[in-house]
Design a protein around this motif. Structure first.
Motif, PDB file in Angstrom:
ATOM      1  N   SER A  23       0.580  -1.188   0.294  1.00  0.00           N
ATOM      2  CA  SER A  23       0.258  -0.482   0.051  1.00  0.00           C
ATOM      3  C   SER A  23       0.696   1.203   0.027  1.00  0.00           C
ATOM      4  CB  SER A  23      -0.984  -0.406   1.532  1.00  0.00           C
ATOM      5  OG  SER A  23       0.096   0.583   2.622  1.00  0.00           O
ATOM      6  N   VAL A  24       0.251   1.947   0.237  1.00  0.00           N
ATOM      7  CA  VAL A  24       1.345   4.090  -0.145  1.00  0.00           C
ATOM      8  C   VAL A  24       1.817   3.887   1.268  1.00  0.00           C
ATOM      9  CG1 VAL A  24       1.126   6.037  -0.676  1.00  0.00           C
ATOM     10  CG2 VAL A  24      -1.213   4.515  -0.696  1.00  0.00           C
ATOM     11  N   GLN A  25       0.798   3.721   2.350  1.00  0.00           N
ATOM     12  CA  GLN A  25       1.750   3.614   3.394  1.00  0.00           C
ATOM     13  C   GLN A  25       2.550   2.760   3.556  1.00  0.00           C
ATOM     14  OE1 GLN A  25      -1.994   3.393   3.028  1.00  0.00           O
ATOM     15  NE2 GLN A  25      -2.486   3.772   4.685  1.00  0.00           N
ATOM     16  N   SER A  67      -5.508  -5.930  -4.387  1.00  0.00           N
ATOM     17  CA  SER A  67      -3.980  -4.924  -3.612  1.00  0.00           C
ATOM     18  C   SER A  67      -4.057  -6.120  -2.249  1.00  0.00           C
ATOM     19  CB  SER A  67      -5.106  -4.143  -3.305  1.00  0.00           C
ATOM     20  OG  SER A  67      -5.648  -2.674  -4.178  1.00  0.00           O
ATOM     21  N   MET A  68      -3.180  -5.573  -1.777  1.00  0.00           N
ATOM     22  CA  MET A  68      -2.190  -5.629  -0.625  1.00  0.00           C
ATOM     23  C   MET A  68      -2.363  -7.108  -1.093  1.00  0.00           C
ATOM     24  SD  MET A  68      -2.469  -2.942   1.247  1.00  0.00           S
ATOM     25  CE  MET A  68      -1.882  -3.631   3.112  1.00  0.00           C
ATOM     26  N   GLU A 110      -1.466  -4.122   7.720  1.00  0.00           N
ATOM     27  CA  GLU A 110      -2.604  -4.227   6.830  1.00  0.00           C
ATOM     28  C   GLU A 110      -3.988  -3.301   6.119  1.00  0.00           C
ATOM     29  OE1 GLU A 110      -2.708  -7.316   4.677  1.00  0.00           O
ATOM     30  OE2 GLU A 110      -0.993  -8.578   5.893  1.00  0.00           O
ATOM     31  N   GLY A 140      -4.600   0.272   7.598  1.00  0.00           N
ATOM     32  CA  GLY A 140      -3.995   1.623   7.965  1.00  0.00           C
ATOM     33  C   GLY A 140      -5.179   2.259   8.907  1.00  0.00           C
ATOM     34  N   THR A 194      -2.789   4.805  11.177  1.00  0.00           N
ATOM     35  CA  THR A 194      -2.297   5.691   9.858  1.00  0.00           C
ATOM     36  C   THR A 194      -1.715   6.859  10.356  1.00  0.00           C
ATOM     37  OG1 THR A 194      -3.296   4.582   8.214  1.00  0.00           O
ATOM     38  CG2 THR A 194      -2.249   6.986   7.299  1.00  0.00           C
ATOM     39  N   ALA A 207       1.644   9.584   4.880  1.00  0.00           N
ATOM     40  CA  ALA A 207       1.127   8.627   5.392  1.00  0.00           C
ATOM     41  C   ALA A 207       1.748   7.472   5.907  1.00  0.00           C
ATOM     42  CB  ALA A 207      -0.372   8.234   4.874  1.00  0.00           C
ATOM     43  N   ALA A 230      -4.646   8.635   5.942  1.00  0.00           N
ATOM     44  CA  ALA A 230      -4.245   8.372   4.520  1.00  0.00           C
ATOM     45  C   ALA A 230      -4.604   9.393   3.092  1.00  0.00           C
ATOM     46  CB  ALA A 230      -4.904   7.518   3.698  1.00  0.00           C
ATOM     47  N   LYS A 236      -6.564   3.035  -5.921  1.00  0.00           N
ATOM     48  CA  LYS A 236      -5.132   3.378  -5.367  1.00  0.00           C
ATOM     49  C   LYS A 236      -4.708   3.272  -4.604  1.00  0.00           C
ATOM     50  CE  LYS A 236      -1.204   0.906  -7.122  1.00  0.00           C
ATOM     51  NZ  LYS A 236      -1.373  -0.424  -6.558  1.00  0.00           N
ATOM     52  N   ASN A 237      -5.153   4.733  -3.881  1.00  0.00           N
ATOM     53  CA  ASN A 237      -4.249   5.080  -2.795  1.00  0.00           C
ATOM     54  C   ASN A 237      -4.801   4.887  -1.098  1.00  0.00           C
ATOM     55  OD1 ASN A 237      -1.956   7.252  -3.429  1.00  0.00           O
ATOM     56  ND2 ASN A 237      -2.929   7.201  -5.418  1.00  0.00           N
ATOM     57  N   LEU A 238      -6.198   4.302  -2.181  1.00  0.00           N
ATOM     58  CA  LEU A 238      -6.340   3.829  -0.606  1.00  0.00           C
ATOM     59  C   LEU A 238      -6.371   2.008  -0.702  1.00  0.00           C
ATOM     60  CD1 LEU A 238      -9.524   5.505  -0.379  1.00  0.00           C
ATOM     61  CD2 LEU A 238      -7.311   6.141   0.925  1.00  0.00           C
ATOM     62  N   GLU A 239      -5.566   1.862  -1.477  1.00  0.00           N
ATOM     63  CA  GLU A 239      -5.299   0.826  -0.144  1.00  0.00           C
ATOM     64  C   GLU A 239      -5.345   0.227   0.378  1.00  0.00           C
ATOM     65  OE1 GLU A 239      -3.179  -1.741  -5.254  1.00  0.00           O
ATOM     66  OE2 GLU A 239      -1.994  -0.197  -3.896  1.00  0.00           O
ATOM     67  N   GLY A 240      -4.569   0.605   1.267  1.00  0.00           N
ATOM     68  CA  GLY A 240      -4.080   0.194   2.389  1.00  0.00           C
ATOM     69  C   GLY A 240      -4.952   1.030   3.900  1.00  0.00           C
ATOM     70  N   ASN A 241      -6.325   0.712   3.258  1.00  0.00           N
ATOM     71  CA  ASN A 241      -7.000   1.232   4.403  1.00  0.00           C
ATOM     72  C   ASN A 241      -8.249   0.570   3.882  1.00  0.00           C
ATOM     73  OD1 ASN A 241      -5.852   3.668   3.303  1.00  0.00           O
ATOM     74  ND2 ASN A 241      -6.429   4.480   5.883  1.00  0.00           N
TER      75      ASN A 241
END
Ligand SMILES: Cc1cc2nc3c(=O)[nH]c(=O)nc-3n(C[C@H](O)[C@H](O)[C@H](O)COP(=O)(O)OP(=O)(O)OC[C@H]3O[C@@H](n4cnc5c(N)ncnc54)[C@H](O)[C@@H]3O)c2cc1C
Ligand code: FES
Ligand code: FES
Lengths: 286, 159
Positions: A102-104, A193-194, B48, B50, B53, B60, B114, B136-141
């Protein structure tokens, strides 16, 4: 999770810390995205972490062009790779990073951490193997030794690194100028994703102006104990005309890629599936 | 020499903090247990989901995978730093409210941070993202309630 830390700021302090702790149990920490989950799962007694996050040495922290190629410091993050202008000519690497977590996580996870963790599913590592990159290892006596990434991984989670060494950088050697590039990263997972790859294929193939293949690098992930460079598949392509590959050629290429796969069945996919999917994606890139 | 404790100095939500901390302490534990800022949520504690964050120098990161010693000299922003008694909600928060993008709210602080980081990056590059890029930018949440559509609507409306 409980450990002591040393945070060297200069290379001299780093080398000193490595020398001082040869008799103790220590590990390096870079972006910590593998190390923290691992230690949370199982703490190691008496552990000292040599924290690389404060190190100010551009050999470790930057990406730069040199005479022999493009050098990527071990401490550069996935986000650094994505935004670097020199690396845009390697779609295989950029796509591997884009498929990554992920971006983070991309903002902190380092290239060196991905290599040194030596997971067979390391995405960026797989792309770098396909690109014929070379690891540059710093020894506690201050010297550097180089090992091609094809020889860097020795098993699941093991590398050629000795206790008095760490990864400083990787070099992507300059390549012959190419008329056309076929380069990309295919990651097969259960979701978009992930995802940890069930099987992955990294490829970077170049041709001259007549379409003749002048260089080929392909590597596979998650289908063997380590990431593997699929040498015979690459050799098979050399000298052939990219635009005139027959169905049989494409299948021979895929058969050659599969020679390097020895997948296992686990909770995420069966060995049979990994085999089939790898054959299909291999054929599909040509 | 290796140390079990380290002295750190950084800013959090604009305020300077100087402390001695256990060297292996996670940023999330420092924020929640030492500073008592409970807006940063512990979800999976493994990178996994977010929920944890926060921003470190505007970027982030997952505070569950970050050592507090590594924010030394840096600036940290948690959800509490976005609004306060004198300061109304941040534009990201307002948009989330307007679009009904909050249900149980557990993912919301992490989601907001994020989005905040993504928005400043887009603003910096004078870039208007499309829905695919937003996703795509919220994949981690991870959000278990909303089904994401309203969250994505809320982000889209920021541009
Ligand atoms: C939620 C989540 C999703 C992920 N998704 C992906 C993914 O999609 N693809 C993927 O490939 N990986 C993924 N990972 C794994 C991880 O993020 C990567 O392997 C990352 O590149 C590790 O880098 P790091 O800097 O965080 O390493 P660290 O955790 O700091 O270190 C990893 C290991 O390498 C050693 N090490 C680090 N730097 C050096 C050095 N310079 N020299 C010698 N040893 C060193 C450490 O001692 C440690 O054993 C994911 C992890 C998480 C938590
Ligand atoms: S709690 Fe940190 S990512 Fe889930
Ligand atoms: S609103 Fe409940 S998890 Fe997102």
């Amino acid at each position: 999770m409980d450990f002591r830390t040393i945070s060297p700021q200069t290379t001299e302090e780093l080398l000193e810390a490595i020398k001082q702790n040869q008799g103790k149990h220590f590990r390096f920490g870079a972006g910590y995205t593998d190390l923290i989950p691992e230690l949370e799962m199982q703490m190691e007694n008496g552990l000292i972490v040599i924290n690389l996050a404060k190190l100010k040495d551009s050999n470790f922290t930057s990406i730069f062009l040199s005479e022999d190629g493009i050098r990527i410091g071990a401490l550069t993050t996935m986000t650094d790779v994505l935004s670097n202008k020199h690396l845009q000519k390697f779609p295989v690497l950029i796509e591997a990073v884009e498929s990554f977590a992920s971006v983070q996580i991309r903002s902190v996870a380092t290239v060196g951490g991905n290599l040194c963790t030596a997971s067979p599913a390391g995405d960026v590592s797989c792309a770098l193997v396909a690109l014929g990159a070379v690891s540059e290892i710093l020894i506690a006596n201050g010297q550097i030794r180089t090992v091609p990434l094809t020889e860097f991984f020795t098993g699941v989670k093991t590398t050629v690194l000795k206790k008095n060494e760490l990864l400083r950088s990787v070099l992507i050697p300059h390549q012959k100028s190419a008329e056309r590039i076929l380069s990309g990263f295919i990651k097969i997972g259960n979701r978009n994703s992930m995802e940890i790859a069930l099987a992955s294929l990294a490829y970077h193939i170049t041709t001259d102006k007549n379409g003749i293949i002048t260089s080929a690098g392909t590597a596979v992930g998650s289908v063997a104990e380590t990431i593997r460079y699929t040498e015979s598949a690459c050799e098979f392509l050399l000298g052939k005309n990219m635009d005139q590959l027959s169905e049989e050629d494409k299948e021979t290429f895929a058969d050659n890629v599969l020679k390097y796969a020895n997948p296992i069945s686990d909770i995420r996919a069966s060995a049979w599936y990994r085999h089939q999917v790898l054959w299909n994606i291999s054929k599909s890139i040509l | 020499m290796e140390t079990a404790q380290s002295k750190i100095s950084f800013t959090i939500n604009g305020k300077k903090v100087e402390r001695r901390v256990r060297s292996s302490m996670l940023l999330i534990d420092f924020i929640r247990n030492e500073l008592k800022l409970k807006g940063t949520k512990p979800g999976c504690l493994g990178g996994e989901c977010g929920a944890c964050t926060v921003l470190v120098d505007g970027v982030a990161v997952n505070s569950c995978l970050y050592l507090v010693i590594n924010v030394d000299g840096k600036s940290v922003t948690t959800v509490e730093g976005l609004s306060g008694e004198e300061q109304s909600l941040d534009v990201v928060q307002l948009s989330m409210v307007e679009h009904g993008a909050v249900q149980c709210g557990f993912c919301t602080p992490g989601m907001v941070m994020a989005i905040k980081s993504f928005k400043s990056q887009c603003d910096h590059n004078h870039h208007t993202p499309d829905r695919e890029e937003i996703k795509k930018n919220l994949e981690g949440n991870i959000c278990r309630c909303t089904g994401y559509v309203k969250i994505i609507d809320a982000v889209e409306a920021l541009f």
